[in-house]
Each structure stands twice: as C-alpha cells, then as structure tokens.
Motif scaffolding. Sequence first.
Motif, PDB file in Angstrom:
ATOM      1  N   UNK A  52       0.811  -1.219   0.000  1.00  0.00           N
ATOM      2  CA  UNK A  52       0.000   0.000   0.000  1.00  0.00           C
ATOM      3  C   UNK A  52       0.846   1.272   0.000  1.00  0.00           C
ATOM      4  N   UNK A  53       0.223   2.351  -0.460  1.00  0.00           N
ATOM      5  CA  UNK A  53       0.815   3.680  -0.335  1.00  0.00           C
ATOM      6  C   UNK A  53       0.443   4.258   1.024  1.00  0.00           C
ATOM      7  N   UNK A  54       1.185   5.284   1.427  1.00  0.00           N
ATOM      8  CA  UNK A  54       0.967   5.896   2.739  1.00  0.00           C
ATOM      9  C   UNK A  54       0.883   7.407   2.604  1.00  0.00           C
ATOM     10  N   UNK A  55       0.086   8.003   3.468  1.00  0.00           N
ATOM     11  CA  UNK A  55       0.018   9.460   3.580  1.00  0.00           C
ATOM     12  C   UNK A  55       0.975   9.905   4.670  1.00  0.00           C
ATOM     13  N   UNK A  56       1.754  10.951   4.372  1.00  0.00           N
ATOM     14  CA  UNK A  56       2.705  11.495   5.337  1.00  0.00           C
ATOM     15  C   UNK A  56       2.457  12.988   5.480  1.00  0.00           C
ATOM     16  N   UNK A  57       2.372  13.459   6.729  1.00  0.00           N
ATOM     17  CA  UNK A  57       2.186  14.874   7.023  1.00  0.00           C
ATOM     18  C   UNK A  57       3.480  15.468   7.574  1.00  0.00           C
ATOM     19  N   UNK A  58       3.607  16.787   7.574  1.00  0.00           N
ATOM     20  CA  UNK A  58       4.805  17.397   8.169  1.00  0.00           C
ATOM     21  C   UNK A  58       4.982  16.954   9.613  1.00  0.00           C
ATOM     22  N   UNK A  59       6.228  16.805  10.036  1.00  0.00           N
ATOM     23  CA  UNK A  59       6.526  16.348  11.393  1.00  0.00           C
ATOM     24  C   UNK A  59       5.850  17.243  12.421  1.00  0.00           C
ATOM     25  N   UNK A 124       5.396   5.327  -0.946  1.00  0.00           N
ATOM     26  CA  UNK A 124       5.332   3.889  -0.700  1.00  0.00           C
ATOM     27  C   UNK A 124       5.519   3.607   0.788  1.00  0.00           C
ATOM     28  N   UNK A 125       4.603   2.825   1.370  1.00  0.00           N
ATOM     29  CA  UNK A 125       4.764   2.478   2.780  1.00  0.00           C
ATOM     30  C   UNK A 125       5.975   1.566   2.971  1.00  0.00           C
ATOM     31  N   UNK A 126       6.204   0.651   2.047  1.00  0.00           N
ATOM     32  CA  UNK A 126       7.379  -0.216   2.151  1.00  0.00           C
ATOM     33  C   UNK A 126       8.654   0.619   2.139  1.00  0.00           C
ATOM     34  N   UNK A 127       8.658   1.687   1.335  1.00  0.00           N
ATOM     35  CA  UNK A 127       9.817   2.570   1.308  1.00  0.00           C
ATOM     36  C   UNK A 127      10.059   3.235   2.644  1.00  0.00           C
ATOM     37  N   UNK A 128       8.988   3.688   3.286  1.00  0.00           N
ATOM     38  CA  UNK A 128       9.119   4.283   4.616  1.00  0.00           C
ATOM     39  C   UNK A 128       9.710   3.276   5.603  1.00  0.00           C
ATOM     40  N   UNK A 129       9.243   2.049   5.519  1.00  0.00           N
ATOM     41  CA  UNK A 129       9.747   1.021   6.434  1.00  0.00           C
ATOM     42  C   UNK A 129      11.236   0.774   6.209  1.00  0.00           C
ATOM     43  N   UNK A 130      11.664   0.790   4.951  1.00  0.00           N
ATOM     44  CA  UNK A 130      13.060   0.483   4.649  1.00  0.00           C
ATOM     45  C   UNK A 130      14.021   1.548   5.147  1.00  0.00           C
ATOM     46  N   UNK A 134       8.600   4.200   9.302  1.00  0.00           N
ATOM     47  CA  UNK A 134       7.218   3.726   9.218  1.00  0.00           C
ATOM     48  C   UNK A 134       6.287   4.558  10.092  1.00  0.00           C
ATOM     49  N   UNK A 135       6.838   5.135  11.170  1.00  0.00           N
ATOM     50  CA  UNK A 135       6.024   5.926  12.084  1.00  0.00           C
ATOM     51  C   UNK A 135       5.525   7.226  11.444  1.00  0.00           C
ATOM     52  N   UNK A 136       6.093   7.613  10.287  1.00  0.00           N
ATOM     53  CA  UNK A 136       5.655   8.837   9.635  1.00  0.00           C
ATOM     54  C   UNK A 136       4.323   8.651   8.903  1.00  0.00           C
ATOM     55  N   UNK A 137       3.918   7.428   8.657  1.00  0.00           N
ATOM     56  CA  UNK A 137       2.666   7.184   7.942  1.00  0.00           C
ATOM     57  C   UNK A 137       1.476   7.500   8.842  1.00  0.00           C
ATOM     58  N   UNK A 138       0.656   8.452   8.435  1.00  0.00           N
ATOM     59  CA  UNK A 138      -0.554   8.758   9.195  1.00  0.00           C
ATOM     60  C   UNK A 138      -1.760   8.004   8.652  1.00  0.00           C
ATOM     61  N   UNK A 139      -1.620   7.429   7.465  1.00  0.00           N
ATOM     62  CA  UNK A 139      -2.671   6.587   6.894  1.00  0.00           C
ATOM     63  C   UNK A 139      -2.048   5.589   5.935  1.00  0.00           C
ATOM     64  N   UNK A 140      -2.404   4.314   6.083  1.00  0.00           N
ATOM     65  CA  UNK A 140      -2.100   3.318   5.064  1.00  0.00           C
ATOM     66  C   UNK A 140      -3.306   3.293   4.131  1.00  0.00           C
ATOM     67  N   UNK A 141      -3.109   3.762   2.925  1.00  0.00           N
ATOM     68  CA  UNK A 141      -4.220   4.006   2.009  1.00  0.00           C
ATOM     69  C   UNK A 141      -4.706   2.680   1.426  1.00  0.00           C
ATOM     70  N   UNK A 142      -5.984   2.332   1.599  1.00  0.00           N
ATOM     71  CA  UNK A 142      -6.483   1.046   1.093  1.00  0.00           C
ATOM     72  C   UNK A 142      -6.334   0.946  -0.422  1.00  0.00           C
ATOM     73  N   UNK A 143      -6.146  -0.283  -0.903  1.00  0.00           N
ATOM     74  CA  UNK A 143      -6.028  -0.496  -2.341  1.00  0.00           C
ATOM     75  C   UNK A 143      -7.294  -0.094  -3.076  1.00  0.00           C
TER      76      UNK A 143
END
Length: 261
Positions: A52-59, A124-130, A134-143
């Motif tokens: 899945x893709x992820x939404x990221x907001x400013x820190x 990409x959420x996987x990219x954030x994890x790598x 991963x904690x920056x994702x405020x939403x895991x966007x459903x497929x």
Amino acid sequence: MGGKAVWVRELDRALAAARVDVTVSCAKDLPGPHERGTETTIGAVLPREDARDALVLPAGQPDATLDDLPPGSILGTSAPRRIAQLRTRYPYLTIQPVRGNLMPRLARLDAGEGDKPLDALVVSYAGLCRVSHADRATQLIPASVLAPATGAGTLVVEQRSGDTIAAHFLDAINDPATARLLAVERGVLAQLKGNCQTACSVHAHYTDKPHRIRVDAAVFHPSDGDAIHVAATGPADDLGGLVENITQLLHGEGVERLLPR
C-alpha cells in the motif's frame, strides 16, 4: 527525469561493466520488461512487503487521512498512477509533482520549502519502512482508494545474464511465491507495452496459496477520470494463462484509449 529507467540506468551500466555483480532495486521502479535489454536478469525476488501507499504529514502535525485534508491542500507525488486516482477521488486537492529519493522528499515536507509548501506526501509504505520511518505514515491508504503500483512492496536482486555464480547464490534468497506474483504483474505490463507515463496498476495475490492467484488490474486516464478495472483468478502453475486472461479483459474494455501513443 528520463523515464522509469532513470532509477536503474546506472545500475545496469555498472553490471554490464562488471563493476558490480548484483544490484538491488524496487520492482516498481523497473522499466517494463519490453523496455529492457537482455544484459541483465532478475536473480532473486524477495518476499513482498506491504504494497500500500501511505500518507505522510509534516513532522509534528496530528495524524490525518486523505479524507481529512481540507480543500486546496497541496499533496506531493509524481507517480502518474497516483495522480490519476487522486485527481478523480479528491478533485479539491492540488497535486504537486515531487521527485527525488524519499529522504529529501520528507525533508522538503518538514521544512515547508518552496513557493508552495507541501501539506502532505503520498509515498510507498514499504519505502518508509526500509528507511526506518514507518512511524511517519498517518494513513495506510487502502487499495480500494489507491490501487498499488505494479511490483509494489517487492525488492529484486538483478545480475548479469549468464552469470552462473551469481545465479547460484541468488537462488538461495529467492522467494518463489513472490516471484510468481511479480512475473504475472510484469507480464501484464509487458503486454500493455506501458511506460513511465502509463497510469496503471497490476496487483497479484494468492487466494489459495500456493494454488490460486487473483490479479486486479486497472488503467487510468491521466486527467479525465476515465478508467478500466478488471480482475481474474487462475491456477498458480499457469502464469502465462493468467497474463493472457487479464490482457484480453483489458483489451475487451478498450484499454488502447488509455495507453500512451
């Protein structure tokens, strides 16, 4: 930026010159199989992570989802697949192209740089994890909201074609189950002869592992909201049949009108 190949061009050159023996890439960043030469080959496919893709907001900002973003919010992403879907579902948001590696994009978001600072990123959420964010994702966007990239969540290790030593070592880390899924996804991409301007998603997953695979495919017009969605399920030991079935379904829906000319 030079098309999808920009992400792997230097890696391919290093392989061809024998400066390196293997390279590692995100499968979603590879050009389509029809766009690549025969000098390199995929030696190993690693187990798929979250696609899945992820939404990221400013820190420092409170968590939010895409639905929470107010009209006029500036959302950063450059993927044609994402842009086409976001413009259709969230026409009141402003999409701002953002290029480069993940860490500089996060830094730009947090710093509020530019004439039009970004209000959020889709990555990409996987990219954030790598990169351990991963904690920056405020939403895991459903497929169902944002169909994932072809090859999303999957790392591949490539080698020079014919290098039997590299092939021997890479076989030890290859995940056959994920390799089958990726072969179907990239097989459909090849049949469509898509390129970096093609807004499409081909996503395969097991419905009865390891026996049956379901493939969801979608192709989007980059700006007018037109889209085609198809799906098919078939035996995991007939990948070619699955690719052909999905391709026929797409052509039956008139996919040619959505493909780059």
